[in-house]
Design a protein around this motif. Structure first.
Motif, short mmCIF file in Angstrom:
data_model
loop_
_atom_site.label_atom_id
_atom_site.label_comp_id
_atom_site.label_asym_id
_atom_site.label_seq_id
_atom_site.Cartn_x
_atom_site.Cartn_y
_atom_site.Cartn_z
N ALA A 315 0.83 -1.21 0.00
CA ALA A 315 0.00 0.00 0.00
C ALA A 315 0.87 1.26 0.00
CB ALA A 315 -0.93 0.00 1.20
N ARG A 316 1.99 1.22 0.75
CA ARG A 316 2.90 2.38 0.78
C ARG A 316 3.54 2.62 -0.58
NH1 ARG A 316 3.83 1.12 6.32
NH2 ARG A 316 5.29 -0.53 5.82
N LYS A 317 3.95 1.52 -1.21
CA LYS A 317 4.56 1.63 -2.55
C LYS A 317 3.55 2.20 -3.55
CE LYS A 317 7.76 -2.29 -2.04
NZ LYS A 317 8.02 -3.68 -2.47
N LEU A 318 2.29 1.73 -3.41
CA LEU A 318 1.23 2.18 -4.31
C LEU A 318 0.96 3.67 -4.11
CD1 LEU A 318 -0.68 0.93 -6.44
CD2 LEU A 318 -2.36 0.62 -4.64
N GLN A 319 0.97 4.10 -2.84
CA GLN A 319 0.76 5.52 -2.53
C GLN A 319 1.79 6.39 -3.23
OE1 GLN A 319 0.07 5.12 1.96
NE2 GLN A 319 -0.56 7.20 1.50
N LYS A 320 3.06 5.96 -3.16
CA LYS A 320 4.14 6.74 -3.79
C LYS A 320 3.95 6.83 -5.29
CE LYS A 320 7.64 5.73 -0.27
NZ LYS A 320 8.87 4.96 0.05
N LYS A 321 3.54 5.71 -5.89
CA LYS A 321 3.32 5.70 -7.34
C LYS A 321 2.19 6.64 -7.73
CE LYS A 321 5.06 1.22 -8.82
NZ LYS A 321 4.76 0.02 -9.62
N ILE A 322 1.12 6.62 -6.94
CA ILE A 322 -0.03 7.49 -7.23
C ILE A 322 0.38 8.95 -7.11
CG2 ILE A 322 -2.34 8.19 -6.45
CD1 ILE A 322 -2.67 5.23 -5.46
N ALA A 323 1.15 9.26 -6.07
CA ALA A 323 1.61 10.64 -5.83
C ALA A 323 2.46 11.15 -7.00
CB ALA A 323 2.39 10.71 -4.54
N LYS A 324 3.23 10.24 -7.59
CA LYS A 324 4.12 10.63 -8.70
C LYS A 324 3.49 10.39 -10.08
CE LYS A 324 8.30 9.57 -6.04
NZ LYS A 324 9.48 8.67 -5.94
N ASN A 325 2.18 10.09 -10.08
CA ASN A 325 1.49 9.78 -11.35
C ASN A 325 2.13 8.60 -12.08
OD1 ASN A 325 -0.65 11.62 -11.31
ND2 ASN A 325 0.69 13.28 -12.01
N GLN A 326 2.59 7.61 -11.32
CA GLN A 326 3.25 6.44 -11.92
C GLN A 326 2.39 5.18 -11.81
OE1 GLN A 326 6.98 6.29 -9.79
NE2 GLN A 326 7.92 7.89 -11.05
N PHE A 327 1.12 5.34 -11.46
CA PHE A 327 0.21 4.21 -11.33
C PHE A 327 -0.07 3.65 -12.73
CE2 PHE A 327 -4.12 2.37 -11.06
CZ PHE A 327 -3.92 1.46 -10.02
N GLY A 328 0.35 2.40 -12.95
CA GLY A 328 0.21 1.81 -14.28
C GLY A 328 -0.68 0.58 -14.31
N PHE A 329 -0.74 -0.06 -15.48
CA PHE A 329 -1.62 -1.22 -15.63
C PHE A 329 -1.13 -2.44 -14.85
CE2 PHE A 329 -3.61 0.98 -19.28
CZ PHE A 329 -4.94 0.72 -18.97
N ASP A 330 0.17 -2.54 -14.59
CA ASP A 330 0.68 -3.64 -13.76
C ASP A 330 0.12 -3.52 -12.34
OD1 ASP A 330 2.23 -5.24 -15.46
OD2 ASP A 330 3.86 -3.79 -15.42
N ASP A 331 0.06 -2.26 -11.84
CA ASP A 331 -0.50 -2.01 -10.51
C ASP A 331 -1.99 -2.32 -10.51
OD1 ASP A 331 1.99 -0.82 -9.48
OD2 ASP A 331 1.54 0.79 -10.88
N PHE A 332 -2.66 -1.96 -11.59
CA PHE A 332 -4.09 -2.23 -11.75
C PHE A 332 -4.35 -3.74 -11.71
CE2 PHE A 332 -7.95 -1.99 -14.74
CZ PHE A 332 -8.82 -1.74 -13.69
N LEU A 333 -3.47 -4.48 -12.40
CA LEU A 333 -3.58 -5.94 -12.44
C LEU A 333 -3.40 -6.54 -11.05
CD1 LEU A 333 -4.12 -7.84 -14.83
CD2 LEU A 333 -1.66 -8.19 -15.04
N ASN A 334 -2.47 -5.98 -10.29
CA ASN A 334 -2.24 -6.44 -8.91
C ASN A 334 -3.49 -6.24 -8.05
OD1 ASN A 334 0.36 -7.33 -9.25
ND2 ASN A 334 1.30 -5.37 -8.71
N THR A 380 2.63 -4.17 -24.01
CA THR A 380 4.07 -4.34 -23.75
C THR A 380 4.36 -3.83 -22.33
OG1 THR A 380 4.65 -2.13 -24.55
CG2 THR A 380 4.60 -3.91 -26.19
N PRO A 381 5.49 -4.25 -21.72
CA PRO A 381 5.84 -3.73 -20.39
C PRO A 381 5.87 -2.20 -20.35
CG PRO A 381 7.23 -5.60 -20.93
CD PRO A 381 6.44 -5.29 -22.17
N ALA A 382 6.36 -1.59 -21.42
CA ALA A 382 6.43 -0.12 -21.47
C ALA A 382 5.03 0.49 -21.47
CB ALA A 382 7.20 0.32 -22.71
N GLU A 383 4.10 -0.13 -22.21
CA GLU A 383 2.72 0.38 -22.28
C GLU A 383 2.01 0.24 -20.94
OE1 GLU A 383 1.88 -0.62 -27.04
OE2 GLU A 383 1.36 -2.08 -25.47
N ARG A 384 2.31 -0.86 -20.25
CA ARG A 384 1.67 -1.07 -18.95
C ARG A 384 2.15 -0.05 -17.92
NH1 ARG A 384 2.14 -6.76 -20.17
NH2 ARG A 384 3.93 -7.03 -18.78
#
Length: 442
Positions: A315-334, A380-384
Motif C-alpha cells: 500500500a505504501r509503494k502504491l501511494q508513492k506511485k499514485i503521488a508521482k502519477n506512476q500508477f500503471g496497468f501492472d499495478d491495476f492488475l495487482n 508491452t511492459p512499457a505500455e503497462r
C-alpha cells in the motif's frame, strides 16, 4: 445465496417498510407472507409457524404500530428472530487437545472430503496449525485418491493405509503418526453412504469412541433442505456431534437447512462452504447471515476479507506511485488479483448492501475480469507502466492480441483514467485511510 428466500421476504415486508399507516391486520397479513416464504424455502412448518408467532408477539409488545418508523422496526424484529433461529451467537471450533482430533461425518455427496481439505487449509493458513488429513473411507478407493489430491493442492500430509479395511485402527494409527511427526490437528474423513444405514452409524460410532475427538462435525449439503435436517437428527442421535457444516451455499440454496437445523438438533452451524476453491470457507455468523437474507449485505465480512489481503508495505509503494502519477496497468492488475483472492464475485456482491437485489438478474461469474486481464496482458511492459503512450495503432494491436475490440480497449483506458484520478484525489490518506474508514464500519 438464499436469493429466492431474500426476494420473497423483501416482497412480504415491502408494504411495511414505508411510513404509511400500519395496522394489526396488515402486520398479520405480512407475517403470513413471511411464513409462506419460509415454507417455500423448505423450512419445517412447525418452525415457520413458531417464528411468525414470536415476531407478531414481539411486534405488538413493542408498540410497533405507533412508532415513527414501524416498517423498519418490523424488519429489525424479523432480522433478530432469523439470527436466533440460526443460533444467535457465533460458535468457534474447539482446538483443544494434543493433537486436536476433528471427526467429519455426513452422507456421501455432501462435500465432506472437499470440506475436510478446506478446513485443513483454513487451520493451516489462518491458525498456523500443522494438520494431518486421514482417509478412513475404506469402501471407495476414489475417496482416498480425492483426499490425496486435495492434500497435495494445499500442502497438507494425508495419512491412509492401503489394504487395511478397519477404519478404527486407521484413525488410531493416524493419531500416533501425528504425535510422532509434530502434527497438532488431525482431521478424520470418514466413509459416507447414499442414505443413513445401521452399518454406517455403527462404524462412525466406533471411530468416535476410539479417538474421543475434540470436535465432531456433521457436513450437510445445504441444497437438500428439509432432508438435510432429518439426516442431521439421525447422526446427532448416534454421535451427539458438536457442530454443523453447511456446504454448497454458493448454489441455488433454498435456505431450509440453515434456518431449521439449529432448532431441530440444538447444535450450532460452525462453518459454511461458499465455493469450489480451497479457501471458500467461512466461519458462520448467524447475525451476518440474517442481514444477507434480508438484503442488508455483510459489510463486516467484506472488510475482513479485504484486510486479509491488505499488505501495508504494498500500500505504501502504491501511494508513492499514485503521488508521482506512476500508477500503471501492472499495478491495476495487482489490485484485480487482490480482489480475486477475496472469493467468488457472486459472493462478494452479495455482501454489498442492496447490490444483491439490484443485480439479481445479472450473471456474475469468476471470469468477470477475464477480458480486462487479456487486454492488459496484450500490452508491452512499457505500455503497462506508461499508459499515456498507448495511441490508436497500439490500441489496434492490443485489441487484436487480446481477442477484443478497439472499443473495449478504449473503455478500459477510460475507466483506468477515471480510477487514477479518483485515487489521486484520495491521496491525502491513500489505502491506509480507506482501510481505516472500512474498519470504522465494523
Amino acid at each position: 445465496m438464499f436469493n429466492n428466500l431474500s426476494e420473497k421476504l423483501d416482497k412480504a415486508l415491502h408494504t411495511l417498510k414505508g411510513h404509511g399507516k400500519i395496522t394489526e391486520v396488515n402486520v398479520a397479513e405480512t407475517l403470513k407472507e413471511v411464513r409462506r416464504a419460509l415454507l417455500d424455502a423448505d423450512v419445517n412448518f412447525k418452525i415457520a409457524k413458531e417464528f411468525t408467532k414470536t415476531v407478531q408477539k414481539k411486534a405488538l409488545g413493542q408498540d410497533v404500530l405507533t412508532t415513527l418508523n414501524p416498517g423498519q422496526l418490523m424488519v429489525k424484529l424479523v432480522k433478530d428472530e432469523l439470527t436466533e433461529l440460526m443460533g444467535g451467537d457465533t460458535v468457534g471450533i474447539n482446538l483443544g487437545g494434543s493433537p486436536t482430533v476433528i471427526l467429519m461425518s455426513g452422507l456421501q455427496g455432501s462435500g465432506k472430503t472437499t470440506f475436510s481439505g478446506k478446513l485443513a487449509n483454513y487451520l493451516k493458513t489462518k491458525k498456523s496449525k500443522q494438520v494431518l488429513l486421514v482417509g478412513c473411507d475404506v469402501y471407495r478407493p476414489a475417496a482416498i485418491n480425492q483426499l490425496r489430491v486435495v492434500g497435495e493442492q494445499i500442502g497438507v500430509e494425508v495419512y491412509a493405509e492401503e489394504g487395511n479395511q478397519n477404519p478404527v485402527e486407521i484413525s488410531q494409527n493416524a493419531i500416533k503418526h501425528a504425535k510422532a511427526n509434530g502434527k497438532n490437528v488431525v482431521i478424520i474423513d470418514t466413509a459416507g453412504r447414499l442414505a443413513v444405514d445401521e452399518e454406517m452409524m455403527t462404524e462412525i460410532s466406533n471411530i468416535h469412541k476410539a479417538v474421543s475427538p475434540q470436535e465432531t462435525l456433521f457436513v450437510v449439503d445445504s441444497m437438500t433442505g428439509q432432508d438435510a435436517v432429518n439426516t442431521a437428527k439421525a447422526f446427532n442421535d448416534v454421535l451427539n456431534f458438536d457442530g454443523v457444516v453447511l456446504t454448497k451455499l454458493d448454489g441455488d440454496t433454498r435456505g431450509g437447512a440453515a434456518l431449521s437445523i439449529k432448532s431441530v438438533v440444538d447444535k450450532p452451524i460452525k462453518f459454511i462452504g461458499t465455493g469450489e476453491k480451497m479457501d471458500a470457507i467461512d466461519v458462520f455468523h448467524p447475525s451476518r447471515m440474517a442481514d444477507r437474507i434480508l438484503g442488508m449485505g455483510d459489510v463486516v465480512s467484506l472488510v475482513e476479507r479485504a484486510q486479509e489481503q491488505y499488505d501495508e508495505e504494498e500500500a505504501r509503494k502504491l501511494q508513492k506511485k499514485i503521488a508521482k502519477n506512476q500508477f500503471g496497468f501492472d499495478d491495476f492488475l495487482n489490485q484485480i488479483n487482490q480482489i480475486k483472492k477475496m472469493g467468488s464475485m457472486k459472493d462478494l456482491v452479495g455482501m454489498i448492501p442492496g447490490a444483491g437485489k439490484a443485480l439479481k438478474d445479472v450473471d456474475i461469474d469468476d471470469d468477470a475480469f477475464k477480458g480486462i486481464e487479456a487486454i492488459i496482458h496484450s500490452m508491452t511492459p512499457a505500455e503497462r507502466s506508461t499508459p499515456s503512450m498507448i495511441n490508436a495503432s497500439r490500441k489496434k494491436r492490443i485489441a487484436k492480441g487480446s481477442g477484443t475490440s478497439v472499443q473495449e480497449v478504449n473503455q478500459l483506458m477510460k475507466q483506468f483514467d477515471q480510477m487514477s484520478k479518483m485515487m489521486k484525489m484520495m491521496q491525502g490518506g491513500g489505502g491506509r485511510k480507506m482501510m481505516q474508514m472500512m474498519k470504522g464500519m465494523r
